[in-house]
Each structure stands twice: as structure tokens, then as C-alpha cells.
Write an enzyme that holds these catalytic residues in place. Structure first.
Site, mmCIF file in Angstrom:
data_model
loop_
_atom_site.group_PDB
_atom_site.id
_atom_site.type_symbol
_atom_site.label_atom_id
_atom_site.label_comp_id
_atom_site.label_asym_id
_atom_site.label_seq_id
_atom_site.Cartn_x
_atom_site.Cartn_y
_atom_site.Cartn_z
ATOM 1 N N PHE A 137 9.226 -10.054 7.234
ATOM 2 C CA PHE A 137 9.382 -8.615 7.492
ATOM 3 C C PHE A 137 8.557 -8.275 8.725
ATOM 4 O O PHE A 137 7.351 -8.523 8.764
ATOM 5 C CB PHE A 137 8.929 -7.760 6.314
ATOM 6 N N ASP A 222 2.503 -12.386 13.516
ATOM 7 C CA ASP A 222 2.505 -11.027 12.965
ATOM 8 C C ASP A 222 1.442 -10.983 11.874
ATOM 9 O O ASP A 222 1.640 -11.489 10.772
ATOM 10 C CB ASP A 222 3.896 -10.721 12.406
ATOM 11 N N LYS A 251 -1.812 -1.729 9.896
ATOM 12 C CA LYS A 251 -2.231 -1.491 8.509
ATOM 13 C C LYS A 251 -3.744 -1.342 8.354
ATOM 14 O O LYS A 251 -4.313 -0.335 8.741
ATOM 15 C CB LYS A 251 -1.660 -2.567 7.589
#
Length: 287
Positions: A137, A222, A251
Site C-alpha cells: 500500500f 516506503d 504518519k
């Protein structure tokens, strides 16, 4: 407003893209949250892997409050002292030299792939292929969606951005079969977290690094989910000893406030020229 009114008004006006729990959150402290009816919960989601210091950490609240009273936004047309302090901290934590600040993980990954494409096409017009992994993702923009390895995110949008190839995560032979000199980048999570927690086989990341070096492709990690000490080190790549060419973050790095971006070594610092990339809010003083 009472719970019923808040839920009804939200459902009336908000675009229906979230499956919400029937709870109205009002207060948070540490790892706990309280709804507007006084019920107490432990937030095991951590705001979807964001609230790395918990809710209402006094140091974070103080820093945000003080900065909000001075300067919230002035754009990247000017210099600010608070930004250079943040740049230094992120550079030291990531082990990189140059930082671009954005607002969310998708923006960070989009910018990383954009830089990789510019790097590749500067070498050859056909060097724009990006390989990523099944069950990954990377975001919900069109390019990050094309790099995301879940079919159900792709349904209903017609053709996605071209030049993306998906391979099974952890399968070095599958990756090797797709690698050629038209690949500009391989985009991976050091540990996958969307379709289950998938730790790659031993030596896999080292083998990926070697393939990227062989074909002059950039290795992008990532670390939106795995970064900021969630695996015990500042970033998960540090467990493997394999350093990426581009590292993305988001995040937990903002502790609940929108902060994201990507980091590169000095040798990639000038792939983008002024005007090639940017953003209105990324790297604002408050963030």
C-alpha cells in the site's frame, strides 16, 4: 451537539468514503480516548499508526501552541529557523542528506516516484518503469494507486498510470525476471503492513539492492508505516543494512499533526530543479 445529531450531520455533509464506527470522540490522553458520552477506550489504532507519543503529550502540545502563536504558515518562498531545525533532525534520523516536506504519505511516495522517473528519463527516454509488490500500500493518488498491490483499490477507475509493474513480495526471482534497464525504481516497504505484517526473507533486501545497482535503478523504501522507531530503530531499513536511494516518511513522524516527505542522498539532490516539484503547505512552520 449530542451523538445522534453529530452522526446525522456528518453523514449529511461528508463525502461517504469512510466506514465510521458509531462513536463521537471528544478527548484523548496518552493511549486512551473518551467519547462525548463519557465512555473510555484504548486506541489500539494509534490514529492509524500516527499518534506515536499518544494523545495530548505535553511537550508536543506546548511546541504546537507556541508556534501557532508565532507563525503557522508562510510558504516555502521564504526561510524559517524552525524548518531548518526540523530538516537537520530528519536528516540525522533518516541517514540522508536532503529532505522534502509534504503533508501525507501518498504525497511523499508520489514525490519519490516522480524524482525516480525524472532520474530515469534523464538517462534514457524509456527508463520510467517502476516495480512494486503485491499486497503493498503506497497511497490513493493515481500514481501511488498504480503502485499499490491490491486489486480492490483499483476497481472502477479505468486505466491507471502507466509504467507500473507488480511482483510478489519477497520473491527475488520474480523481481529479477522483470528487471531491465528500463526500470527507474523499485518501490518496497521494508516490512509490509496493509495485507498483513509481511517480513521479507533474509537477504531479500540485499538482493533487491544488488539488482537495482546492476540496472541503475533507484531503490525506494516506503517507511510511512515502519518509520519512526516502530520496529525498534529509527527506520526499518537500518535492521537490514540496506540503505535506499529514496526514503519516504509520514504518519508517526508528526505525532498526530500532518507531516510527511521523502529524503535522498546528496547525489540525487539536484535531479529536481526549482519548479519541478513543490507544494503549498508542505514544511510549513507549524508542521
Amino acid at each position: 451537539m449530542d451523538k445522534k445529531t453529530i452522526v446525522e450531520e456528518t453523514e449529511k455533509y461528508y463525502l461517504p468514503v469512510f466506514g465510521r464506527y458509531p462513536m463521537v470522540m471528544e478527548l484523548g490522553h496518552g493511549c486512551r480516548v473518551w467519547d462525548n458520552e463519557g465512555n473510555e477506550y484504548v486506541d489500539a489504532f494509534a490514529g492509524i499508526a500516527v499518534n506515536s507519543l499518544g494523545y495530548n503529550h505535553p511537550v508536543l502540545v506546548k511546541a504546537i501552541s507556541e508556534q501557532a502563536a508565532k507563525l503557522m504558515h508562510c510558504s516555502n518562498l521564504y526561510y524559517t529557523e524552525i524548518q531548518v531545525k526540523a530538516l537537520r533532525v530528519v536528516a540525522e534520523a533518516t541517514g540522508m542528506d536532503r529532505i522534502f516536506f509534504a503533508n501525507c504519505g501518498a504525497e511523499g511516495n508520489e514525490g519519490a516516484m516522480k524524482l525516480a522517473r525524472k532520474y530515469g528519463v534523464s538517462k534514457a527516454p524509456t527508463k520510467y518503469k517502476i516495480i512494486s509488490a503485491d499486497e503493498s500500500f503506497h497511497g490513493r493518488t493515481f500514481d501511488t494507486l498504480a503502485a499499490t498491490g491490491h486489486d480492490y483499490y483499483h476497481v472502477g477507475y479505468g486505466p491507471l498510470s502507466p509504467g507500473h509493474v507488480l511482483v510478489p513480495y519477497g520473491d527475488i526471482k520474480a523481481l529479477e525476471a522483470q528487471m531491465d534497464d528500463d526500470v527507474c525504481a523499485v518501490l518496497l516497504e521494508p516490512i509490509q503492513g496493509e495485507g498483513g505484517v509481511h517480513v521479507p526473507p533474509a537477504e531479500y533486501l540485499q538482493q533487491v539492492r544488488a539488482l537495482c545497482d546492476k540496472h541503475d535503478a533507484l531503490l525506494i523504501f516506503d517507511e510511512v508505516q515502519t518509520g519512526v522507531a516502530r520496529t525498534g530503530k529509527w527506520f526499518a531499513y537500518m535492521h537490514s543494512g540496506v540503505k535506499p536511494d529514496i526514503l519516504t516518511f509520514a504518519k508517526g513522524i508528526g505525532g498526530g499533526f500532518p507531516v510527511a516527505g521523502f529524503a535522498v542522498p546528496e547525489r540525487l539532490a539536484h535531479v529536481f530543479k526549482p519548479g519541478d516539484h513543490g507544494g503549498t503547505f508542505g514544511g510549513n512552520p507549524l508542521a
